[in-house]
Structures are given as C-alpha cells and as structure tokens.
Design an enzyme around this catalytic site. Structure first.
Site, PDB file in Angstrom:
ATOM      1  N   LYS A 135      -3.658   7.564  -3.656  1.00 28.01           N
ATOM      2  CA  LYS A 135      -2.600   8.120  -2.822  1.00 28.01           C
ATOM      3  C   LYS A 135      -1.546   8.737  -3.730  1.00 28.01           C
ATOM      4  CE  LYS A 135      -3.703   7.127   1.422  1.00 28.01           C
ATOM      5  NZ  LYS A 135      -3.846   8.205   2.409  1.00 28.01           N
ATOM      6  N   HIS A 139       0.885  -1.163   0.000  1.00 31.73           N
ATOM      7  CA  HIS A 139       0.000   0.000   0.000  1.00 31.73           C
ATOM      8  C   HIS A 139       0.925   1.215   0.000  1.00 31.73           C
ATOM      9  CE1 HIS A 139      -4.053   1.495   0.347  1.00 31.73           C
ATOM     10  NE2 HIS A 139      -3.746   2.246   1.384  1.00 31.73           N
ATOM     11  N   LYS A 199     -10.088   6.424  -3.623  1.00 35.88           N
ATOM     12  CA  LYS A 199      -9.126   7.435  -3.171  1.00 35.88           C
ATOM     13  C   LYS A 199      -7.769   7.006  -3.707  1.00 35.88           C
ATOM     14  CE  LYS A 199      -7.561   8.510   1.497  1.00 35.88           C
ATOM     15  NZ  LYS A 199      -8.044   8.970   2.806  1.00 35.88           N
ATOM     16  N   ASP A 234      -5.437  11.740  -2.017  1.00 34.15           N
ATOM     17  CA  ASP A 234      -4.893  12.108  -0.713  1.00 34.15           C
ATOM     18  C   ASP A 234      -3.397  12.340  -0.892  1.00 34.15           C
ATOM     19  OD1 ASP A 234      -4.260  12.487   1.909  1.00 34.15           O
ATOM     20  OD2 ASP A 234      -5.020  10.562   2.636  1.00 34.15           O
ATOM     21  N   GLU A 241      -7.479  15.655  -0.580  1.00 35.85           N
ATOM     22  CA  GLU A 241      -7.312  15.525   0.870  1.00 35.85           C
ATOM     23  C   GLU A 241      -5.910  15.963   1.275  1.00 35.85           C
ATOM     24  OE1 GLU A 241      -8.501  11.644   2.169  1.00 35.85           O
ATOM     25  OE2 GLU A 241      -7.444  11.783   4.077  1.00 35.85           O
ATOM     26  N   ASP A 268      -7.413  16.401   6.838  1.00 37.71           N
ATOM     27  CA  ASP A 268      -7.221  15.123   7.529  1.00 37.71           C
ATOM     28  C   ASP A 268      -6.208  15.310   8.660  1.00 37.71           C
ATOM     29  OD1 ASP A 268      -6.826  12.588   8.436  1.00 37.71           O
ATOM     30  OD2 ASP A 268      -5.984  11.764   6.601  1.00 37.71           O
ATOM     31  N   LYS A 310     -11.854  11.080  12.038  1.00 39.41           N
ATOM     32  CA  LYS A 310     -11.125   9.873  12.450  1.00 39.41           C
ATOM     33  C   LYS A 310     -11.208   9.759  13.962  1.00 39.41           C
ATOM     34  CE  LYS A 310      -7.949   9.516   8.564  1.00 39.41           C
ATOM     35  NZ  LYS A 310      -6.544   9.469   8.113  1.00 39.41           N
TER      36      LYS A 310
HETATM   37  C1  MUC Z   1      -5.090   8.689   5.305  1.00 42.84           C
HETATM   38  O1  MUC Z   1      -4.191   9.493   5.270  1.00 42.84           O
HETATM   39  O2  MUC Z   1      -6.217   9.099   5.060  1.00 42.84           O
HETATM   40  C2  MUC Z   1      -6.861   6.233   4.654  1.00 42.84           C
HETATM   41  C3  MUC Z   1      -7.039   5.462   3.562  1.00 42.84           C
HETATM   42  C4  MUC Z   1      -5.776   5.041   3.130  1.00 42.84           C
HETATM   43  O3  MUC Z   1      -5.501   4.340   2.166  1.00 42.84           O
HETATM   44  O4  MUC Z   1      -4.850   5.562   3.950  1.00 42.84           O
HETATM   45  C5  MUC Z   1      -5.480   6.205   5.010  1.00 42.84           C
HETATM   46  C6  MUC Z   1      -4.799   7.275   5.677  1.00 42.84           C
HETATM   47 MG    MG Z   2      -5.603  11.152   4.643  1.00 43.02          MG
END
Ligand code: MUC
Ligand code: MG
Length: 385
Positions: free
Chosen positions: A168, A20, A166, A197, A223, A248, A272
C-alpha cells in the site's frame, strides 16, 4: 412462495492483527455489516457488507449499509419470493439506487439460502458454475515500515501461505514510496510477485514518474494510481507506461467496466463483489473484462469470512484468473467469526464445497464482537438502578 420470516442486520467490529496502513486511512479494526435472513421454511441465508476506513474509501459506511438494508431493502424483501434471487434483486434495484455494498450483502444472503434450498454451492448459481476449487491468494504488506514488511513477507513465504504481495503506497513522497517498494522487491527477489496499490492518491504527473520508477525496481502491477473517474488519464498511463495498470475504485459495476474497457484505460480489473453491486454484477464485470482482453484479479474489501467466501464462489467460476486473488481478509483479523476456519494452504484458499456459501458462524464470537452487544446489558443495569 418462500417469504421473508425474519431479518437481522448488525455491525461487528473485529481488531486487526496489526495496524493496516493505506493511503487514505490506517485500520486498527474491521467493521462488518452482517445480514441474516430467514425464510418461511426456516432456511437461513447470511451475507456481509464491508468497506474500509469508514467513509474514507467510498460512499458507503458500515452505518449507511445497515441503515439502507433495514430501512429500504428489507421492506422490499417482504414483498418477494426469496427463492427467486434474480427477480428479488431486480425489484430491489428498482426501489433502491446505488448502495452497492448493501445490495451485495443482501444478494449474498439470498444466494446462500438458494444454494441451501437446492443443495448446491453458490458457485454453481453464478455464470456457468464452478471451474476451480482453490484460488491463489495474495497478502498485503502494509505495516508502514519497510523492515517489518520484509520480515512479514519472508514469514508468509516460509509458511507457504502467500507469494504474491501487494504494497500500500501513495501516502509518502513518490520517491520514498518507490524506495520502499524497491527494497522489498530486492529482498524477496524472484520468490514473489510484488505489486502496489496507490488508492487514487497520485496526480497523473506523479503517476507518470512513479509508474516508470516502479517498473525499474521490479514491481509487477500498479493498482489505481490516480482518481477512479479520471478515465482518459488512466488510458494515457496504460498506453505509455510499461507496468500494467489495474482498475479498482474506477470499477463500480458493469457499466463502468464497459467504459474502462472501451477507453483502454486498464489492462487488469480488480473484481470486487461489493463495489460491483453483488455477485451477479461482479461476474458481469469479469465477463466484460475477459471479452476485452483485460486480465482478471479477485479483489477484496478486506471482508471477513462471509464476504470472502462469497467472493471466492464468484472467482471460482472464472476460467482465466491470470492475476490470482487477494482473499486474505479473515487473516488480517485477530479472530475468525466463522465456526470452521477457511482453508489457507499452498499459497491458495480452498473454496468451500458445502451447499450455499458452505460456512457457518461461531455464534459466541459473533455475539462478542457485535457493536450493539453492550446495549441490552447497559439497559438492564439502567433499568435496575
Ligand atoms: C483495496 O483498495 O484494494 C485490498 C487489499 C488491501 O490491503 O486493501 C484492500 C483495498
Ligand atoms: Mg485497491
């Protein structure tokens, strides 16, 4: 008086189904701190404290969460009536500063016990109680490879498990990241909502360019593009960029929520429970956001089953959850440490209905994944040698 009779805190490490890839770490396993509290009546409550990538995400690590609970929080619990969750957590707050993830794990266990004692789900102990029985669930595409992410997105749509994705980003050059997002938006089209994010990894200048370009390729939400404490810069980006900005890492409890709302620094909150400092605090963050007209999203620290269900009980109390949730953590792990798998179907997660959290461990799997499982065996071998 429901005094503490037994407390057990340990770390479990469960591999992820694939690497991941986040801006600040690549995960191959998730480490969860599990808390088990038993009161004098024999009622057990379970909780989880989980972060991402050791100390690369925030200021608490699995090891520090366990140590804070064992060394400083359990002695406070020993002086409390555990049936009084609010009073107990207020005393913990007076004795222990910060350490939100550790406090959240303990509060989760106390609420699980309280719900079991009263015969009601934890969601009925939060705010005005439960208003929904299922929650929309996003999936994170973070294999690090565009073609693989598209294939994974197609698979999730085909399974009717997720239609919010989402991505990254933040690790590569801004233009390369936007090309990656654009390719996924194009492939999935209007069958899915695509969001990103950045995990704080851009400067304000990069975010200005990146957010404008992301809007043009069809990205719905950005995000935490820049540092969580750069509130003025977040406000400038929120004001001037067409794509909504979600806070976040900037959110670590009600006071930060108030600061961000007052500064107009975000148009969406990623709620969260651990980052907020517990389930009650997360509900307060949601209330501040809702009162300020900020959209709500149920976030995750990629917790396993316990933290995911605890979050689900809080999010189930929110009448307006416009951006859905991302409570997919257990699905990222190769094995589920719960006895009964959670109900993921029709793009949603079913919120358990039993008393307390409404879940139980698979004790064999829990024992297998315990980080300290080898010690007794090793000890026995050494002693016998
Ligand atoms: C985050 O930073 O939001 C949430 C989903 C994911 O893949 O990582 C997290 C952490
Ligand atoms: Mg995040």
């Amino acid at each position: 008086m429901a005094g503490l009779s037994h407390a057990d805190t340990f770390i479990v490490d469960v591999p992820t189904i694939r690497p991941h890839v986040l801006a600040m770490a690549t995960m191959h396993a998730q480490s969860m701190v599990i808390v088990r509290l038993t009161d004098a009546d024999g009622i057990e409550g379970i909780g989880e404290g989980t972060t991402i990538g050791g100390l690369s995400y925030g200021e608490e690590s699995p090891e520090s969460i366990k140590s804070a609970i064992d060394t400083y929080i359990v002695p406070v619990l020993e002086t409390c009536d555990l049936a009084q969750v609010g009073a107990t957590m207020a005393k913990v707050a007076r004795c222990v500063r910060g350490n939100h993830f550790a406090k959240c794990a303990v509060e989760t266990a106390l609420l699980d016990m309280a719900g079991k004692r009263l015969g009601i789900p934890v969601s009925e102990l939060i705010g005005g109680g439960r208003v929904r029985d299922s929650l929309p669930v996003a999936w994170t595409l973070a294999s690090g490879d565009t073609a693989r992410d598209i294939a994974e997105g197609e698979e999730m749509l085909g399974l009717r498990r997720h239609r919010i994705f989402k991505l990254k980003i933040g690790k590569r050059d801004v233009r390369d990241d936007v090309a990656h997002v654009g390719a996924i938006c194009k492939a999935l089209g209007d069958r899915a909502s695509v969001r990103v994010d950045v995990n704080q990894n851009w400067s304000e200048a990069q975010a200005k360019i990146g957010m404008a370009m992301l809007h043009d390729v069809g990205c719905d939400l950005v995000e935490q593009p820049i540092a969580g404490d750069a509130i003025a810069a977040m406000a400038r980006l929120s004001k001037n960029q067409p794509v909504p900005l979600m806070a976040d890492e900037a959110l670590n409890g009600p006071r930060s929520a108030m600061r961000i709302a007052s500064a107009h620094a975000a148009s969406v909150f990623a709620l969260k429970i651990a980052q907020s400092g517990g389930l009650f605090a997360a509900a307060d963050v949601a209330a501040i956001g809702a009162a300020a007209g900020i959209g709500l999203y149920g976030g995750t620290m990629l917790e396993g089953g316990v933290g995911t269900v605890a979050s689900a009980h809080v999010f189930a109390t929110l009448p307006d959850l416009a951006w859905g949730t991302e409570l997919f953590g257990p699905l990222l792990q190769t094995e589920d440490i719960l006895r009964d798998p959670l109900g993921y179907a029709d793009f949603s997660l079913a919120v358990p209905t039993g008393s307390g959290l409404g879940i139980a461990f698979d004790e064999d799997k829990l024992a297998f994944f315990r980080r300290d499982r080898a010690s007794p065996v090793l000890h026995a071998v050494t002693a016998g040698a």
